[in-house]
Scaffold this active site. Structure first.
Site, PDB file in Angstrom:
ATOM      1  CG  ASP A  10      -5.306  42.969  36.007  1.00  0.00           C
ATOM      2  OD1 ASP A  10      -4.437  43.800  36.328  1.00  0.00           O
ATOM      3  OD2 ASP A  10      -6.500  43.091  36.338  1.00  0.00           O
ATOM      4  CE  LYS A 108      -6.336  46.349  37.550  1.00  0.00           C
ATOM      5  NZ  LYS A 108      -7.284  45.296  37.941  1.00  0.00           N
ATOM      6  CB  CYS A 153      -8.866  44.876  34.178  1.00  0.00           C
ATOM      7  SG  CYS A 153      -9.597  44.439  35.789  1.00  0.00           S
TER       8      CYS A 153
HETATM    9  C1  VGL Z   1     -10.651  41.491  36.495  1.00  0.00           C
HETATM   10  C2  VGL Z   1     -12.651  40.765  37.333  1.00  0.00           C
HETATM   11  C3  VGL Z   1     -12.191  40.939  38.620  1.00  0.00           C
HETATM   12  C4  VGL Z   1      -9.803  41.761  35.292  1.00  0.00           C
HETATM   13  C5  VGL Z   1     -10.179  41.682  37.774  1.00  0.00           C
HETATM   14  O1  VGL Z   1      -8.568  41.765  35.399  1.00  0.00           O
HETATM   15  O2  VGL Z   1     -10.380  41.971  34.203  1.00  0.00           O
HETATM   16  N1  VGL Z   1     -11.886  41.033  36.288  1.00  0.00           N
HETATM   17  N2  VGL Z   1     -10.961  41.392  38.831  1.00  0.00           N
END
Ligand code: VGL
Ligand code: ZN
Length: 202
Positions: A10, A108, A153
């Site tokens: 991410d 995702k 994540c």
């Molecule tokens: C994430 C919160 C919501 C992350 C993704 O990448 O850690 N955290 N969506």
């Protein structure tokens, strides 16, 4: 190493400086993440990829504020500011990320009613992304993990990867945490107790 893959979690604009759900220190890890990419033959990126109006967005609910926790059919769920909406620049990879080399991009969080911290299994803990099958089909046995956010994540991806039978190392210095109510410390402990190596360096 032929049996080893790097998973970069991410590294998207919305989680970086100025983004909708900025993780403190996110931009500072970019050089380390890029160095890891340079040193690995097999690179996989994950991309948080929510439809507009996703159930994990506080804005989708009346009277809800970001960072509160509510009950979803599958259990407690933190509500977030709108982030990583499909097709927006916030969902793009940070322009400084060396993304070209990636062999696979796992998206995702695209089911409207289910969040997904882990790149293996969504937050209902039942719906699978297919990453497990992909990695096994390619013969990888060891995963090196870095990226954002350490306590969401990254941690869930590491824990599920371990549960799926992979040898896992998280490069903590190439991660940054949201640290909501002690989540950084809590998830580091969970990972350590789960047999995840936290001592790897970039
Ligand atoms: C994430 C919160 C919501 C992350 C993704 O990448 O850690 N955290 N969506
Ligand atoms: Zn998300």
């Amino acid at each position: 190493m032929p049996n080893e893959a790097l998973i970069v979690v991410d590294m998207q604009n919305d989680f970086c400086e100025g983004g909708a759900l900025a993780v403190p220190g996110a931009n500072g890890i970019l050089p380390l993440v890029n160095r890891l990419i340079g040193r690995h033959d097999h690179v996989i990126l994950t991309q948080d990829w929510h439809p507009a109006g996703h159930a994990s967005f506080a804005s989708a609910w009346a009277d809800a504020v970001p960072f509160s926790t509510v009950k979803f059919p599958y259990g407690p769920q933190t509500l977030w500011p709108d982030h990583c909406v499909q097709g927006t620049s916030g969902a793009d990879f940070h322009p400084g990320l060396e993304a070209t080399k990636a062999q696979m991009i796992v998206r995702k969080g695209f089911h409207t009613g289910i969040d997904s911290y882990s790149a293996f299994r969504e937050n209902d803990r039942m719906t699978r992304t297919g990453l497990d099958g992909y990695l096994k089909a390619r013969g990888f046995t060891r995963l090196i993990i870095c990226g954002l956010a350490l306590d969401y994540c990254v941690a869930w991806t590491a824990i599920d990867g371990r549960q799926a039978g992979f040898d896992i190392a998280v490069v903590v210095e190439a991660t940054a945490a949201l640290d909501l109510e002690g989540s950084r410390r809590r998830m580091l402990t969970e990972m350590r107790q789960g047999g995840i190596n936290l001592n790897a360096t970039a």
